[in-house]
Design an enzyme around this catalytic site. Structure first.
Site, mmCIF file in Angstrom:
data_model
loop_
_atom_site.group_PDB
_atom_site.id
_atom_site.type_symbol
_atom_site.label_atom_id
_atom_site.label_comp_id
_atom_site.label_asym_id
_atom_site.label_seq_id
_atom_site.Cartn_x
_atom_site.Cartn_y
_atom_site.Cartn_z
ATOM 1 N N CYS A 182 0.840 -1.304 0.109
ATOM 2 C CA CYS A 182 0.025 -0.175 0.016
ATOM 3 C C CYS A 182 0.852 1.196 -0.040
ATOM 4 O O CYS A 182 0.375 2.391 -0.637
ATOM 5 C CB CYS A 182 -0.948 -0.002 1.025
ATOM 6 S SG CYS A 182 -0.196 -0.262 2.739
ATOM 7 N N HIS A 239 -2.577 6.493 3.720
ATOM 8 C CA HIS A 239 -0.961 6.944 3.805
ATOM 9 C C HIS A 239 -1.062 8.050 3.005
ATOM 10 O O HIS A 239 -1.297 8.341 1.881
ATOM 11 C CB HIS A 239 -0.269 5.497 3.235
ATOM 12 C CG HIS A 239 -0.505 4.403 4.009
ATOM 13 N ND1 HIS A 239 -0.669 4.273 5.222
ATOM 14 C CD2 HIS A 239 0.254 3.385 3.462
ATOM 15 C CE1 HIS A 239 -0.666 2.899 5.730
ATOM 16 N NE2 HIS A 239 -0.172 2.323 4.713
HETATM 17 C C1 2RA Z 1 1.706 -0.904 6.727
HETATM 18 N N1 2RA Z 1 2.167 -1.054 4.018
HETATM 19 O O1 2RA Z 1 1.240 0.157 6.407
HETATM 20 C C2 2RA Z 1 1.690 -1.854 5.267
HETATM 21 C C3 2RA Z 1 0.910 -2.936 5.338
HETATM 22 N N2 2RA Z 1 0.797 -3.461 4.240
HETATM 23 O O2 2RA Z 1 2.039 -1.352 7.678
#
Ligand code: 2RA
Length: 347
Positions: A123, A250
């Site tokens: 991600c 994110h």
């Molecule tokens: C996280 N990218 O944010 C990782 C999850 N796959 O921990």
């Protein structure tokens, strides 16, 4: 759909309601613990089946949202039953016989899949790669410095539960955040959940597991996956991954160097024309993407686009992407849709 009852699986179910109906039967599969539950998909109640070889009989596309070890075992079984396995775990991403696909960037890669498996990127990579792919096509990407601001849901439901519990533990206490260790004491030694330090009232410069040289697995994934998706095996990448007290979405602060000089206006024009990208960039009006404002949406949001003051080849930008949608479920579904539109599943 394998992992139908997990955090990403739940988002996948709601996306299936919204996306074009290219589906025939939708079969939901999960661990024995969840088998027998009934979930609503596209207006129908569907019983969740136990993960077993026969669950893949007659399946054209098997989408996996399960831990690495489950995918490592079961995606090849699905492929052996004739399905194309689209896997959202880390088990196959760097396998040279498995394409790593972001439809807006390298759609053609779906056709070359010797193992019958297609991997979905992590991600954090997905939060920025659609925008970077567009800029690369226009200006020629040469190197990248990325700092992530990762949401708690990247660490699964345990991450979300931990963040809310910590927020409840610190809420309203105006004495906290003034003395070293006071927040840690307030959340308690057993209140850290999957994080190595308190997340409430804090930021934590760690996500993933420890790799050589002190890098985290999240940081090496950004490097390795960006190289593979963009077809740039020598791309210079340096990443620092940080967990922040955000539930979902994110963000990444990106500094990128290009073969050709790139102005902010030229970059914004490219990004505005790029599929899957939304530009929100008017700092004078206080407009830029933030996780709390874009969560639940599909695009990669880009703002704070600036040409470096010191190097006309360097661009700075801030990107946000919902880690459960484009960062996981949506990209997986887009790959499946791509297979159907390219007529690459058996009939
Ligand atoms: C996280 N990218 O944010 C990782 C999850 N796959 O921990």
């Amino acid at each position: 759909m394998v992992g139908a009852t997990g955090a990403v699986g739940t988002v996948m179910l709601s996306l299936l309601d919204e996306r074009p109906d290219i589906w025939g039967e939708i079969r939901l599969i999960a661990s024995a613990r969840s088998a027998g539950r009934r979930l609503r998909v596209r207006g129908e109640d569907v019983e969740v089946l136990t993960l077993a070889p026969e669950a893949f009989d007659g399946v054209d596309i098997a989408m996996f949202d399960v831990p690495d070890e489950i995918s490592a075992r079961w995606a090849p079984i699905a492929a052996a039953h004739g399905a194309v396995a689209v896997d959202n775990s880390g088990a196959f991403r760097m396998d040279p016989d498995v394409p790593l696909v972001v439809p807006e960037v390298n759609a053609d890669a779906v056709a070359d899949r010797p193992r019958g498996i297609i991997a979905n990127p992590n991600c954090t990579t997905l939060s920025m790669i659609v925008a970077l792919g567009a800029l690369h096509r226009a200006f020629g990407l040469q190197s990248l410095v990325a700092t992530s601001y990762q949401a708690a849901s990247g660490a699964g439901q345990a991450g979300v539960d931990t963040l809310y519990a910590q927020l409840a533990a610190v809420a309203g206490d105006r004495d906290l955040g003034r003395n070293a260790g006071d927040v840690r004491k307030a959340v308690g030694a057993d209140g850290l959940g999957p994080f190595p330090a308190p997340l409430a009232l804090n930021v934590v410069p760690w996500a993933g597991s420890l790799k050589d040289g002190g890098w985290s697995s999240e940081e090496t994934k950004i490097r390795n996956e960006s190289r593979k998706i963009l077809g740039l095996p020598g791309l210079k990448v340096s990443a620092t991954c940080v967990r922040v007290p955000v539930v979902t979405t994110h963000a990444v602060a990106v500094h990128a160097w290009f073969a050709r000089p790139v102005t902010a206006d030229a970059a914004r024009a490219v990004l505005r024309a790029a599929p899957g990208v939304a530009v929100l960039d008017d700092p004078a009006a206080g407009e830029f993407p933030t996780p709390a404002d874009v969560v639940g949406t599909d695009p990669t949001w880009v703002g704070r686009v600036r040409q470096s003051l010191d190097d006309p080849h360097e661009l700075a930008l801030f990107v946000c992407g919902d880690n459960l949608r484009k960062g996981a479920a949506l990209n997986t579904l887009q790959i499946a849709e791509l297979l159907v539109s390219h007529d690459q599943v058996r009939r």
